[in-house]
Design a protein around this motif. Structure first.
Motif, PDB file in Angstrom:
ATOM      1  N   LYS A 223       0.810  -1.209   0.000  1.00 51.60           N
ATOM      2  CA  LYS A 223       0.000   0.000   0.000  1.00 51.60           C
ATOM      3  C   LYS A 223       0.852   1.272   0.000  1.00 51.60           C
ATOM      4  O   LYS A 223       1.282   1.740  -1.044  1.00 51.60           O
ATOM      5  CB  LYS A 223      -0.966  -0.059   1.199  1.00 51.60           C
ATOM      6  CG  LYS A 223      -2.084   0.969   1.145  1.00 51.60           C
ATOM      7  CD  LYS A 223      -3.039   0.785   2.295  1.00 51.60           C
ATOM      8  CE  LYS A 223      -4.169   1.818   2.302  1.00 51.60           C
ATOM      9  NZ  LYS A 223      -5.067   1.768   1.159  1.00 51.60           N
ATOM     10  N   LYS A 224       1.110   1.820   1.179  1.00 49.83           N
ATOM     11  CA  LYS A 224       1.804   3.115   1.220  1.00 49.83           C
ATOM     12  C   LYS A 224       3.274   2.971   0.815  1.00 49.83           C
ATOM     13  O   LYS A 224       3.830   3.836   0.157  1.00 49.83           O
ATOM     14  CB  LYS A 224       1.701   3.725   2.615  1.00 49.83           C
ATOM     15  CG  LYS A 224       0.270   3.906   3.112  1.00 49.83           C
ATOM     16  CD  LYS A 224      -0.505   4.868   2.262  1.00 49.83           C
ATOM     17  CE  LYS A 224      -1.879   5.158   2.854  1.00 49.83           C
ATOM     18  NZ  LYS A 224      -2.665   6.046   1.992  1.00 49.83           N
ATOM     19  N   CYS A 225       3.920   1.857   1.229  1.00 49.38           N
ATOM     20  CA  CYS A 225       5.360   1.710   0.981  1.00 49.38           C
ATOM     21  C   CYS A 225       5.644   1.509  -0.497  1.00 49.38           C
ATOM     22  O   CYS A 225       6.434   2.230  -1.098  1.00 49.38           O
ATOM     23  CB  CYS A 225       5.930   0.545   1.789  1.00 49.38           C
ATOM     24  SG  CYS A 225       5.768   0.757   3.563  1.00 49.38           S
ATOM     25  N   GLU A 243      -0.089   8.395  -7.297  1.00 52.17           N
ATOM     26  CA  GLU A 243      -0.693   9.438  -6.466  1.00 52.17           C
ATOM     27  C   GLU A 243      -1.609   8.896  -5.377  1.00 52.17           C
ATOM     28  O   GLU A 243      -2.219   7.835  -5.529  1.00 52.17           O
ATOM     29  CB  GLU A 243      -1.498  10.392  -7.367  1.00 52.17           C
ATOM     30  CG  GLU A 243      -0.647  11.096  -8.418  1.00 52.17           C
ATOM     31  CD  GLU A 243       0.490  11.918  -7.821  1.00 52.17           C
ATOM     32  OE1 GLU A 243       0.309  12.499  -6.739  1.00 52.17           O
ATOM     33  OE2 GLU A 243       1.571  11.974  -8.439  1.00 52.17           O
ATOM     34  N   HIS A 244      -1.731   9.693  -4.310  1.00 48.33           N
ATOM     35  CA  HIS A 244      -2.616   9.379  -3.181  1.00 48.33           C
ATOM     36  C   HIS A 244      -4.016   9.875  -3.550  1.00 48.33           C
ATOM     37  O   HIS A 244      -4.502  10.867  -3.008  1.00 48.33           O
ATOM     38  CB  HIS A 244      -2.069  10.103  -1.947  1.00 48.33           C
ATOM     39  CG  HIS A 244      -2.704   9.698  -0.651  1.00 48.33           C
ATOM     40  ND1 HIS A 244      -2.705  10.500   0.464  1.00 48.33           N
ATOM     41  CD2 HIS A 244      -3.364   8.568  -0.285  1.00 48.33           C
ATOM     42  CE1 HIS A 244      -3.321   9.889   1.462  1.00 48.33           C
ATOM     43  NE2 HIS A 244      -3.737   8.720   1.036  1.00 48.33           N
ATOM     44  N   MET A 245      -4.622   9.194  -4.529  1.00 46.16           N
ATOM     45  CA  MET A 245      -5.874   9.683  -5.106  1.00 46.16           C
ATOM     46  C   MET A 245      -6.931   8.583  -5.201  1.00 46.16           C
ATOM     47  O   MET A 245      -6.617   7.451  -5.578  1.00 46.16           O
ATOM     48  CB  MET A 245      -5.635  10.208  -6.523  1.00 46.16           C
ATOM     49  CG  MET A 245      -4.874  11.518  -6.592  1.00 46.16           C
ATOM     50  SD  MET A 245      -4.689  12.028  -8.315  1.00 46.16           S
ATOM     51  CE  MET A 245      -4.054  13.692  -8.094  1.00 46.16           C
ATOM     52  N   ASP A 290     -10.242   3.911  -3.862  1.00 46.14           N
ATOM     53  CA  ASP A 290     -10.528   4.883  -2.794  1.00 46.14           C
ATOM     54  C   ASP A 290      -9.281   5.521  -2.197  1.00 46.14           C
ATOM     55  O   ASP A 290      -9.399   6.384  -1.336  1.00 46.14           O
ATOM     56  CB  ASP A 290     -11.367   4.234  -1.671  1.00 46.14           C
ATOM     57  CG  ASP A 290     -10.498   3.423  -0.715  1.00 46.14           C
ATOM     58  OD1 ASP A 290      -9.516   2.787  -1.178  1.00 46.14           O
ATOM     59  OD2 ASP A 290     -10.793   3.430   0.491  1.00 46.14           O
ATOM     60  N   ASP A 291      -8.069   5.098  -2.649  1.00 49.77           N
ATOM     61  CA  ASP A 291      -6.894   5.640  -1.952  1.00 49.77           C
ATOM     62  C   ASP A 291      -5.712   5.974  -2.865  1.00 49.77           C
ATOM     63  O   ASP A 291      -5.025   6.955  -2.624  1.00 49.77           O
ATOM     64  CB  ASP A 291      -6.441   4.643  -0.862  1.00 49.77           C
ATOM     65  CG  ASP A 291      -5.491   5.265   0.151  1.00 49.77           C
ATOM     66  OD1 ASP A 291      -5.686   6.441   0.501  1.00 49.77           O
ATOM     67  OD2 ASP A 291      -4.561   4.572   0.602  1.00 49.77           O
ATOM     68  N   ILE A 292      -5.485   5.137  -3.880  1.00 49.31           N
ATOM     69  CA  ILE A 292      -4.265   5.306  -4.677  1.00 49.31           C
ATOM     70  C   ILE A 292      -4.589   5.180  -6.168  1.00 49.31           C
ATOM     71  O   ILE A 292      -5.386   4.321  -6.560  1.00 49.31           O
ATOM     72  CB  ILE A 292      -3.200   4.247  -4.275  1.00 49.31           C
ATOM     73  CG1 ILE A 292      -2.853   4.417  -2.781  1.00 49.31           C
ATOM     74  CG2 ILE A 292      -1.942   4.369  -5.127  1.00 49.31           C
ATOM     75  CD1 ILE A 292      -1.906   3.379  -2.215  1.00 49.31           C
TER      76      ILE A 292
HETATM   77 MN    MN Z   1      -4.549   7.126   2.270  1.00 45.08          MN
END
Ligand code: MN
Ligand code: OXD
Length: 605
Positions: A223-225, A243-245, A290-292
């Protein structure tokens, strides 16, 4: 499958080295089957970490309670270990990569004793998509394996695409709690103390090393990493955007479709926007992500986006049938809940779920909890960052093309944050550079006084990427400006939205949620050059009658949230000039400084 059966010699060697270092009792290569998922859950039930929930009311669902030291992403323990500190930039923690690897190797030494090492091959993005990337995570946490099953595409099918010599991002993960002979977790969430937790990224060698945490963004490394911190570096080098979109699909009453992505800092309702149920008749919104968002130029020059994830790792508190009906429907089955409260009926409850606690609960710390509405000091039953991990395919609003390997063509980018004053409901950028300027100054009001920032102040979070950009943010702005130099007439239009304006009494003026569809409708029309607008010093705004007013919003309210607050904007510009842009030093692109001057000049005209 055993490690010996792996076709990829590089991967095999990497796993063998990890085994030597971490000394697990056994190694298992994950195949991604339902049997494997069920077995992981059973192991966590047997070791007292998971509670199965009511099979009639929440079939296939379980609840975990983590250690109180392991409840959220740990930004202070997150590192971008590039060769040069300058490349990590002013917004990231940096340690020299060799030093960090030495420190972490010592922590990893023997860290999996008494446990199984799971090898999880995973694809971020539909398997085989030319926008997707493959990672391989080793972990000693069956909780992580089960979550990865939901959040990514995992298993043998990924190894098939990887072949004998394909590129993958190696990801180490250990909870940092070896077991002695005969020892078991016995209901105690395994993790290391905070000063031993490390969430490390090595951008040049495209590696992730995570130690000491079993929670969310620290441990589900796709996910974030990977999908943000490492992917931003890949995107910079390869000419695309990570992007964080959120990604949403919107259909107008004529049946015409557009896709929109949006970046909002954490806790600004991104998941709710991605799944909104329009109050505007004839319009439809569906969810792609919903996030990336990962976006690449397609053969026609437009930007195409995929959602690299396969599930939602959403914040539970505040999610209810009014704020997000689609999320509530998604998580009725096959969902992992973490740190929410447990009811006597073995279902879940959290603050603002839409009804009072049904009787006696067990709170997220494992203690009995009885709701006392007269006690304003009562601690919440669910941790404020408690989560659900639910499969995206179960979302009733999921768009049919959400797994299209080609991605969906993007018409608009949204930026937003919680801004009680000054920033209008919606504002279209006059140009790409103006849009990048808008992204670079994204800020959000700090609501929780728990952070080391005074509640009520604005925390700047450029592009909502502050904790997620794997390199110098000034270079990231430059990358965005470069993307704007290609296929200029096919680029998405850029908008800044703000659902959070407050009136003099401190009440929100705009109802938000499903009524945000009214703003999306104007954005949709603007993408075709339609929609009534006025050109102002700060950007292109709707005329007061361009957006259909929702119930409870008066003409005066509408005029207020669509006005240009000249004095407020002068203060905003001054704040960016004095406190925000200087952080980026000589890496701040000249174009953004020039944009600041241009807006200031228009405000003073
Ligand atoms: Mn997020
Ligand atoms: C998230 C975040 O969990 O942005 O998605 O913090």
């Amino acid at each position: 499958m055993t490690v010996n059966e792996l076709k990829h010699t590089g991967l095999k060697k990497w796993i063998e080295e990890a085994c030597t270092l971490m000394s697990p009792d056994t190694v298992e290569v994950c195949n991604g089957t339902q049997e494997e998922y069920d077995r992981m859950i059973q192991i966590t039930v047997d070791t007292g970490l998971a509670t199965p929930l009511n099979p009639w009311l929440l079939p296939g669902c379980v609840l975990f309670r983590s250690d109180p030291s392991d409840v959220a992403r740990v930004e202070a323990r997150t590192y971008i270990a590039s060769q040069s500190q300058q490349d990590a930039g002013p917004t990231n923690n940096w340690v020299d990569p060799d030093t960090l690897k030495k420190t972490m190797s010592e922590l990893y030494r023997g860290s999996m004793k008494g446990r199984t090492m799971y090898v999880i091959p995973f694809s971020m993005g539909p398997i085989g998509s030319n926008i997707a990337k493959i990672g391989v995570q080793i972990t000693d946490s069956p909780y992580v394996v089960a979550n990865m099953h939901i959040m990514a595409r995992v298993g043998t099918k990924v190894l098939d695409v990887l072949g004998a010599d394909g590129f993958y991002i190696p990801c180490f993960h250990s909870v940092g709690k070896p077991l002695g002979p005969g020892e078991q977790d016995n209901g105690k969430w395994p993790c290391a103390p905070i000063e031993k937790k490390y969430i490390s990224h090595f951008p040049e060698t495209r590696e992730i090393w995570s130690y000491g945490s079993g929670y969310g963004g620290n441990a589900l490394l796709g996910k974030k990493c990977l999908a943000l911190r490492i992917a931003t570096v890949l995107a910079r080098d390869e000419g695309w955007l990570a992007e964080h979109m959120l990604i949403l699909k919107i259909t107008n009453p004529k049946g015409e479709v557009k896709y929109i992505t949006g970046a909002f800092p954490s806790a600004c309702g991104k998941t709710n926007l991605a799944m909104l149920v329009p109050t505007l008749s004839g319009w439809k919104v569906e969810t792609v992500g919903d996030d990336i968002a990962w976006m690449k130029p397609g053969p026609d020059g437009r930007l195409y986006a995929i959602n690299p994830e396969a599930g939602f790792f959403g914040v539970a508190p505040g999610t209810n049938m009014d704020s997000n009906r689609n999320a509530m429907e998604t998580i009725r089955r096959n969902t992992i809940f973490t740190n929410v409260a447990l009811t006597e009926e073995k279902t879940v409850w959290w603050e603002m779920i839409g009804y009072d606690a049904p009787g006696k609960l067990i709170d997220w710390t494992g203690k009995e909890w009885i709701q006392d509405k007269n006690n304003k000091e009562q601690k919440p039953a669910a941790h404020p960052n408690s989560r659900f991990t639910g499969p995206a395919k179960q979302c009733p609003a999921i768009a049919k093309e959400w797994e299209d390997p080609a991605g969906v063509p993007i018409s608009a980018f949204l930026f937003g944050g919680r801004r009680p004053k000054t920033i209008p409901l919606v504002n279209q950028a006059k140009s790409w550079i103006h849009g990048v300027f808008m992204g670079s100054i994204v800020g959000s009001e700090v609501t929780a006084a728990a952070l080391d920032v005074k509640a009520g102040t604005i925390r700047r979070d450029p592009f909502a990427m502050l904790p997620f950009c794997g390199y110098h943010m000034g270079d990231y702005f430059k990358h965005w400006l470069n993307i704007g130099k290609q296929n200029t007439e096919k680029l998405p239009k850029i908008f800044f939205v703000n659902w959070f304006r407050k009136n003099a009494a401190g009440k929100f003026i705009w109802p938000g949620y499903g009524d945000n569809s009214r703003v999306l409708a104007w954005i949709f029309d603007r993408c075709d050059g339609n929609g009534k607008f006025v050109d102002t010093p700060i950007g292109i705004l709707p005329t007061p009658d361009a957006i259909e007013r929702p119930a409870g919003v008066s003409e005066t309210d509408m005029a207020e949230i669509l006005s240009v607050d000249i004095e407020g904007w002068k203060a905003e510009i001054a704040d960016v000039r004095k406190n925000h842009y200087p952080k980026f030093g000589d890496k701040l692109p000249q174009e953004l400084d020039d944009e600041l001057d241009a807006i200031e000049k228009r405000l003073n005209a």
